[in-house]
Motif scaffolding. Structure first.
Motif, short mmCIF file in Angstrom:
data_model
loop_
_atom_site.label_atom_id
_atom_site.label_comp_id
_atom_site.label_asym_id
_atom_site.label_seq_id
_atom_site.Cartn_x
_atom_site.Cartn_y
_atom_site.Cartn_z
N TYR A 102 42.65 36.46 53.77
CA TYR A 102 41.87 36.37 52.66
C TYR A 102 41.05 35.01 52.45
CZ TYR A 102 44.58 40.44 51.56
OH TYR A 102 45.00 41.72 51.26
N LYS A 103 39.94 35.06 51.98
CA LYS A 103 39.15 33.89 51.63
C LYS A 103 39.76 33.34 50.15
CE LYS A 103 36.00 30.83 52.04
NZ LYS A 103 35.55 29.84 53.31
N GLU A 104 40.10 32.18 49.94
CA GLU A 104 40.47 31.61 48.64
C GLU A 104 39.34 30.57 47.99
OE1 GLU A 104 44.41 30.37 48.57
OE2 GLU A 104 45.15 32.09 49.74
N TYR A 105 39.20 30.66 47.03
CA TYR A 105 38.36 29.78 46.17
C TYR A 105 39.16 29.08 45.01
CZ TYR A 105 34.78 32.51 49.01
OH TYR A 105 34.23 33.12 49.97
N PRO A 106 39.75 27.96 45.29
CA PRO A 106 40.61 27.47 44.27
C PRO A 106 39.82 27.06 42.97
CG PRO A 106 40.93 26.32 46.09
CD PRO A 106 39.91 27.39 46.59
N GLU A 107 38.58 26.58 43.26
CA GLU A 107 37.68 26.19 42.34
C GLU A 107 36.89 26.99 41.65
OE1 GLU A 107 37.45 24.37 45.19
OE2 GLU A 107 39.22 22.99 44.61
N ALA A 108 37.08 28.36 41.98
CA ALA A 108 36.21 29.18 41.21
C ALA A 108 36.66 29.59 39.78
CB ALA A 108 36.22 30.35 41.99
N ALA A 109 35.96 29.84 38.99
CA ALA A 109 36.30 30.18 37.47
C ALA A 109 37.17 31.50 37.61
CB ALA A 109 34.93 30.42 36.66
N LYS A 110 37.87 31.75 36.79
CA LYS A 110 38.75 32.95 36.53
C LYS A 110 37.96 33.77 35.61
CE LYS A 110 42.45 31.45 38.94
NZ LYS A 110 42.08 31.28 40.52
N VAL A 111 38.05 35.33 35.98
CA VAL A 111 37.42 36.04 34.99
C VAL A 111 38.35 37.10 34.42
CG1 VAL A 111 35.93 37.99 34.85
CG2 VAL A 111 35.24 35.88 35.91
N ALA A 112 38.84 37.12 33.18
CA ALA A 112 39.76 37.91 32.80
C ALA A 112 39.19 39.53 32.71
CB ALA A 112 40.11 37.59 31.15
N LEU A 113 39.69 40.38 33.20
CA LEU A 113 39.63 41.67 33.15
C LEU A 113 40.06 42.70 32.21
CD1 LEU A 113 39.41 42.33 37.21
CD2 LEU A 113 37.73 41.84 35.87
N PRO A 114 39.49 43.86 31.76
CA PRO A 114 40.28 44.68 30.91
C PRO A 114 41.54 45.35 31.74
CG PRO A 114 38.25 45.57 31.39
CD PRO A 114 38.26 43.96 32.10
N PRO A 115 42.39 45.87 30.96
CA PRO A 115 43.55 46.66 31.51
C PRO A 115 42.91 47.75 31.99
CG PRO A 115 44.18 46.31 29.22
CD PRO A 115 42.83 45.70 29.51
N PHE A 116 43.49 48.39 33.07
CA PHE A 116 42.99 49.43 34.01
C PHE A 116 43.48 50.83 33.41
CE2 PHE A 116 43.28 52.82 37.25
CZ PHE A 116 42.17 52.92 37.55
N GLU A 117 42.73 51.70 33.07
CA GLU A 117 43.15 52.91 32.57
C GLU A 117 42.50 54.07 33.48
OE1 GLU A 117 42.92 53.71 28.52
OE2 GLU A 117 43.33 51.55 27.82
N LEU A 118 43.15 55.20 33.87
CA LEU A 118 42.55 56.10 34.60
C LEU A 118 41.60 57.13 33.63
CD1 LEU A 118 45.78 57.46 36.73
CD2 LEU A 118 43.68 56.43 37.53
N PRO A 119 40.67 57.26 34.14
CA PRO A 119 39.70 58.26 33.32
C PRO A 119 40.36 59.65 33.09
CG PRO A 119 38.92 58.04 35.68
CD PRO A 119 40.16 57.14 35.51
N ARG A 120 39.87 60.36 32.06
CA ARG A 120 40.47 61.42 31.83
C ARG A 120 39.42 62.73 31.85
NH1 ARG A 120 45.48 61.97 31.24
NH2 ARG A 120 45.15 63.83 29.95
#
Length: 82
Positions: free
Chosen positions: A33-51
């Motif tokens: 994997y390519k790593e980007y230590p200085e990249a900004a972190k993005v908070a993602l919403p919790p995953f839910e399966l669609p109904r």
């Protein structure tokens, strides 16, 4: 030949006699994997399966009540060979 695409295909075709004689250096593989230590972190919403029904691109697949949490394929009844 009619165009640049045909020319590219012709000039880049596989020819075993023209391959270089080196081998892959398995001990010098790149990281998985390519790593980007200085990249900004993005908070993602919790995953839910669609109904909603999952049709898999086939209209007949939506004929039942299959949802993402209940999407196991149905078994077809075995045909009698008599």
């Amino acid at each position: 030949m009619s165009g640049i695409g045909d020319r590219f295909q012709y000039e880049t075709r596989y020819e075993p006699g023209k391959m270089p004689g080196h081998r892959l250096a398995w001990e010098a593989k790149p990281d998985l994997y390519k790593e980007y230590p200085e990249a900004a972190k993005v908070a993602l919403p919790p995953f839910e399966l669609p109904r909603f029904p999952i049709c898999f691109g086939r209209p007949r697949a939506c004929s039942g009540s299959r949802t993402a949490t209940n999407s196991a394929p149905r078994r077809r009844p075995e045909r009698s060979t008599r």
